[in-house]
Design a protein around this motif. Structure first.
Motif, PDB file in Angstrom:
ATOM      1  N   GLN A  41      45.687  42.158  92.570  1.00 42.01           N
ATOM      2  CA  GLN A  41      46.193  42.079  93.839  1.00 42.01           C
ATOM      3  C   GLN A  41      45.417  41.355  94.649  1.00 42.01           C
ATOM      4  OE1 GLN A  41      50.268  43.300  95.013  1.00 42.01           O
ATOM      5  NE2 GLN A  41      48.835  41.512  96.526  1.00 42.01           N
ATOM      6  N   THR A  42      43.786  41.470  94.595  1.00 44.26           N
ATOM      7  CA  THR A  42      42.656  41.324  95.114  1.00 44.26           C
ATOM      8  C   THR A  42      42.373  40.222  94.812  1.00 44.26           C
ATOM      9  OG1 THR A  42      40.795  42.155  93.882  1.00 44.26           O
ATOM     10  CG2 THR A  42      42.159  43.840  97.083  1.00 44.26           C
ATOM     11  N   LYS A  43      42.567  39.805  93.364  1.00 37.87           N
ATOM     12  CA  LYS A  43      42.603  38.133  93.121  1.00 37.87           C
ATOM     13  C   LYS A  43      43.663  37.645  93.911  1.00 37.87           C
ATOM     14  CE  LYS A  43      40.469  37.302  90.790  1.00 37.87           C
ATOM     15  NZ  LYS A  43      38.404  35.767  91.798  1.00 37.87           N
ATOM     16  N   LEU A  44      44.893  38.366  93.621  1.00 36.79           N
ATOM     17  CA  LEU A  44      46.033  36.996  93.890  1.00 36.79           C
ATOM     18  C   LEU A  44      46.275  36.285  95.254  1.00 36.79           C
ATOM     19  CD1 LEU A  44      49.066  35.834  93.490  1.00 36.79           C
ATOM     20  CD2 LEU A  44      49.820  38.306  93.623  1.00 36.79           C
ATOM     21  N   ASP A  45      45.876  38.196  96.214  1.00 37.60           N
ATOM     22  CA  ASP A  45      45.812  37.474  97.352  1.00 37.60           C
ATOM     23  C   ASP A  45      44.708  36.597  97.448  1.00 37.60           C
ATOM     24  OD1 ASP A  45      47.414  39.099  98.232  1.00 37.60           O
ATOM     25  OD2 ASP A  45      46.586  40.535  98.355  1.00 37.60           O
ATOM     26  N   GLY A  46      43.537  36.442  97.306  1.00 35.91           N
ATOM     27  CA  GLY A  46      42.309  36.095  97.245  1.00 35.91           C
ATOM     28  C   GLY A  46      42.767  33.916  96.600  1.00 35.91           C
ATOM     29  N   GLU A  47      43.684  33.898  95.453  1.00 36.52           N
ATOM     30  CA  GLU A  47      44.431  33.055  95.441  1.00 36.52           C
ATOM     31  C   GLU A  47      45.202  31.778  96.397  1.00 36.52           C
ATOM     32  OE1 GLU A  47      45.657  33.021  90.714  1.00 36.52           O
ATOM     33  OE2 GLU A  47      47.133  33.013  92.199  1.00 36.52           O
ATOM     34  N   LEU A  48      46.517  33.009  96.962  1.00 33.50           N
ATOM     35  CA  LEU A  48      46.887  32.624  98.559  1.00 33.50           C
ATOM     36  C   LEU A  48      46.028  32.339  99.573  1.00 33.50           C
ATOM     37  CD1 LEU A  48      49.418  35.609  97.358  1.00 33.50           C
ATOM     38  CD2 LEU A  48      49.360  33.126  96.728  1.00 33.50           C
ATOM     39  N   SER A  49      45.408  32.817  99.592  1.00 29.55           N
ATOM     40  CA  SER A  49      44.380  33.256 101.185  1.00 29.55           C
ATOM     41  C   SER A  49      43.484  31.552 101.030  1.00 29.55           C
ATOM     42  CB  SER A  49      43.167  33.694 100.866  1.00 29.55           C
ATOM     43  OG  SER A  49      42.252  34.071 100.004  1.00 29.55           O
ATOM     44  N   VAL A  50      43.251  31.240  99.569  1.00 27.73           N
ATOM     45  CA  VAL A  50      42.261  29.868  99.322  1.00 27.73           C
ATOM     46  C   VAL A  50      43.102  28.122  99.794  1.00 27.73           C
ATOM     47  CG1 VAL A  50      41.336  28.238  97.321  1.00 27.73           C
ATOM     48  CG2 VAL A  50      40.282  31.036  98.058  1.00 27.73           C
ATOM     49  N   LEU A  51      44.207  28.344  99.127  1.00 33.21           N
ATOM     50  CA  LEU A  51      44.902  27.295  99.367  1.00 33.21           C
ATOM     51  C   LEU A  51      45.783  27.236 100.866  1.00 33.21           C
ATOM     52  CD1 LEU A  51      46.709  27.886  95.407  1.00 33.21           C
ATOM     53  CD2 LEU A  51      45.040  26.356  95.664  1.00 33.21           C
ATOM     54  N   ALA A  52      45.486  28.724 101.147  1.00 30.75           N
ATOM     55  CA  ALA A  52      46.614  28.422 102.508  1.00 30.75           C
ATOM     56  C   ALA A  52      45.443  27.760 103.566  1.00 30.75           C
ATOM     57  CB  ALA A  52      46.943  30.109 103.151  1.00 30.75           C
ATOM     58  N   VAL A  53      43.973  27.719 103.567  1.00 27.65           N
ATOM     59  CA  VAL A  53      43.333  27.117 104.373  1.00 27.65           C
ATOM     60  C   VAL A  53      42.754  26.006 103.983  1.00 27.65           C
ATOM     61  CG1 VAL A  53      42.357  29.261 105.228  1.00 27.65           C
ATOM     62  CG2 VAL A  53      41.129  28.253 102.835  1.00 27.65           C
ATOM     63  N   ASN A  54      43.082  25.485 102.872  1.00 26.75           N
ATOM     64  CA  ASN A  54      42.536  24.734 101.325  1.00 26.75           C
ATOM     65  C   ASN A  54      43.711  24.202 100.571  1.00 26.75           C
ATOM     66  OD1 ASN A  54      40.830  22.440 100.060  1.00 26.75           O
ATOM     67  ND2 ASN A  54      39.526  23.642 100.042  1.00 26.75           N
ATOM     68  N   ASN A  55      44.401  23.064 100.470  1.00 32.94           N
ATOM     69  CA  ASN A  55      45.624  22.916  99.555  1.00 32.94           C
ATOM     70  C   ASN A  55      44.981  21.897  98.993  1.00 32.94           C
ATOM     71  OD1 ASN A  55      45.491  20.182 100.753  1.00 32.94           O
ATOM     72  ND2 ASN A  55      47.567  20.773 101.859  1.00 32.94           N
ATOM     73  N   SER A  56      43.826  21.687  98.638  1.00 29.48           N
ATOM     74  CA  SER A  56      43.232  20.490  98.213  1.00 29.48           C
ATOM     75  C   SER A  56      42.220  21.457  96.855  1.00 29.48           C
ATOM     76  CB  SER A  56      41.886  19.096  98.138  1.00 29.48           C
ATOM     77  OG  SER A  56      40.836  20.268  99.747  1.00 29.48           O
ATOM     78  N   ALA A  57      42.057  22.651  96.915  1.00 28.79           N
ATOM     79  CA  ALA A  57      41.356  23.649  95.861  1.00 28.79           C
ATOM     80  C   ALA A  57      41.832  23.934  95.141  1.00 28.79           C
ATOM     81  CB  ALA A  57      41.340  25.101  96.666  1.00 28.79           C
TER      82      ALA A  57
END
Length: 286
Positions: free
Chosen positions: A126-142
């Motif tokens: 769950q934390t790894k999924l939430d990490g993905e979502l948080s990364v792409l939410a702030v930086n969609n070129s990640a």
């Protein structure tokens, strides 16, 4: 290219450093030298080094321990990646973040695509999924790369555990009803390096894993077969057991095979040839 690497002391971090192209400049950081959960510290590091690329190989990976240390896991796996993604965006650097097959519940019968529904079974996933979502939410070129069953000549992993336990034991019980694709950390590193040098790569999620599906039991058999060819002195009998017979605090996905067609569209990138890698590292470890 100037590269800021986090998790430099881990399996992927070490393999990444080994394969860094000539002329590239790298700043290696670990938990002692950079607290990725500290936003100010991350921005200060990026402002000081001015990287062209940030690779986040840092993670809280203690799957079972995460069940009782959810706050620490969340800080490292969600807050840290978000800080790095923000800093990369602010400095116009490329950003690569490593994730996991544990975002899925393992109920599939065909390899998981990047677009398939996620459903983590435990705190780590769950934390790894939430990490993905948080990364792409702030930086969609990640670029987010999900991988699975990572092994190498470095750190702690299944291959090294089997070789260690096989000395002095007559038998080992290994799970037969969990399947996935072993992935050599060195091949992940090569895939990252190829991907970031492509001008047409879009941000988003990519899957990367080994080229042959096996159970943990079959992987163990392959390890000991290869090790014996390299002069390994252990000779344990590998016995198949079920997940029920080997209870753990956190549930594991029973099926962790990832579909890698998206990343393979970039012609030089191939799935991890884990059997060849296994032969190479067994020769180093024995």
């Amino acid at each position: 290219m100037r590269v800021l690497l986090t998790g430099a002391d881990g399996q992927l971090g070490r393999c990444f450093q080994d394969r860094l192209p000539v002329g590239w400049v790298i700043r290696e950081t670990d938990a002692k030298t950079l607290d990725i959960t500290d936003c100010l510290a991350v921005f200060a590091e990026v402002d000081s080094f001015k990287p062209d690329l940030i690779v986040n190989a840092a993670a809280y990976t203690a799957v079972d321990k995460a069940e009782s240390e959810s706050e620490i896991a969340a800080l490292v796996n969600i807050v840290g990646p978000r800080n790095l993604a923000n800093a990369a965006l602010n400095s116009n650097a490329k950003f690569v973040h490593i994730s996991t097959d544990y975002v899925f519940d393992g109920n599939a019968v065909i390899p998981y695509k990047e677009t398939d529904v996620t459903n983590p079974l435990g705190v780590y996933g769950q934390t790894k999924l939430d990490g993905e979502l948080s990364v792409l939410a702030v930086n969609n070129s990640a670029i987010v790369i999900r991988t699975a069953w990572v092994f190498s000549e470095y750190g702690n992993n299944f291959v090294k555990t089997m070789l260690r336990l096989g000395i002095g034991r007559t038998s080992l019980g290994v799970v037969t009803d969990q399947r996935g694709c072993p992935t050599y950390a060195g091949d992940i590193a090569k895939a990252i390096l190829l991907l970031v040098q492509k001008e047409d790569v879009k941000g988003g999620i990519y899957h990367y894993c080994g080229d042959k599906e096996v159970s943990w039991f079959e992987f163990a058999e392959a390890i000991f077969k290869q090790a014996k060819m390299d002069g390994y002195s252990g000779s344990p009998e590998v016995k198949g057991i079920t997940t029920v017979e080997y209870p753990t605090p956190a549930a594991r996905p029973k099926y962790s095979v990832l579909n890698c067609q998206k990343i393979k569209k970039y012609s030089e990138i191939k799935e991890s040839d884990w059997q060849t890698a296994l032969a190479t590292i067994c020769n180093k470890l024995i």
